[in-house]
Design a protein around this motif. Structure first.
Motif, short mmCIF file in Angstrom:
data_model
loop_
_atom_site.label_atom_id
_atom_site.label_comp_id
_atom_site.label_asym_id
_atom_site.label_seq_id
_atom_site.Cartn_x
_atom_site.Cartn_y
_atom_site.Cartn_z
N ALA A 120 -9.37 4.26 3.77
CA ALA A 120 -8.53 3.75 2.69
C ALA A 120 -9.07 4.28 1.37
O ALA A 120 -10.28 4.28 1.13
N GLN B 50 -2.70 4.39 -4.04
CA GLN B 50 -3.33 3.96 -2.80
C GLN B 50 -2.96 4.92 -1.68
O GLN B 50 -1.86 5.46 -1.66
N VAL C 113 -3.76 5.10 2.74
CA VAL C 113 -4.47 4.73 3.96
C VAL C 113 -4.08 5.74 5.02
O VAL C 113 -2.90 5.94 5.29
N LEU D 127 0.83 -1.21 0.00
CA LEU D 127 0.00 0.00 0.00
C LEU D 127 0.86 1.26 0.00
O LEU D 127 0.59 2.20 -0.74
#
Length: 176
Positions: A77, A61, A63, A55
């Motif tokens: 996320a 991506q 988070v 990630l």
């Protein structure tokens, strides 16, 4: 009514792996509204370090985690489309521990997530929410998400089919 909590919102770090795994297990044990069950999250716990590494390295991506006195209490996320035709869009998933509901944690996470979206020039953020999760639907509406449709019998929860509501927020940045 108490004042909203002022959690620290930050990017997920590699050294969060064990605590993040525990957060996901706790979330799935507290509420039926998570996609993965507690058993599934427990089974995946040992893979969290590698999953987090992937990630962190993935440019599409993000988070973000919320902390209270350094303890992880929630996350959001984001996953941006990886192809030319869907790069303008991203999907969103969030979870906050029950003890922190209605204290501003989810709002702080979503505000920070939407800043990430705008900084990247993303014009569509989408999510799904279980149809029987009225508080979450109301929450997302406050942030400009609109209902787009229903995925009928999308999930089986406790042996019964559950519909998912598709919601999205459109940012008009030259794309209509």
């Amino acid at each position: 009514m108490s004042a909203p909590l002022q959690p620290e919102i930050r990017e997920l770090r590699q050294n969060d792996a064990a605590e993040f795994a525990q957060l996901l297990i706790a979330l799935s044990s507290e509420t039926p509204y998570t996609l993965l069950s507690e058993v599934e999250n427990r089974a995946l716990a040992s893979t969290q370090p590698e999953r987090i590494r992937q990630l962190i390295e993935a440019p599409t991506q993000q988070v973000l985690v919320a902390t209270d006195n350094a303890a992880l209490i929630g996350f959001v996320a984001l996953s941006q489309g990886g192809f030319e035709k869907n790069r303008h869009a991203c999907s969103l998933m969030t979870g906050v521990l029950r003890n922190y509901w209605r204290q501003g944690v989810a709002s702080a996470l979503l505000q920070r997530a939407l800043r990430w979206v705008e900084q990247r020039g993303i014009s569509r953020v989408e999510l799904t929410v279980m149809e029987n999760n009225a508080p979450a639907i109301c929450f997302y509406r406050k942030f400009g998400f609109q209902r787009e449709g229903v995925k009928r019998n999308a999930l089986i929860v406790d042996g019964a089919p559950v519909n998912e509501i598709c919601m999205a927020r459109i940012f008009h940045q030259g794309i209509d």
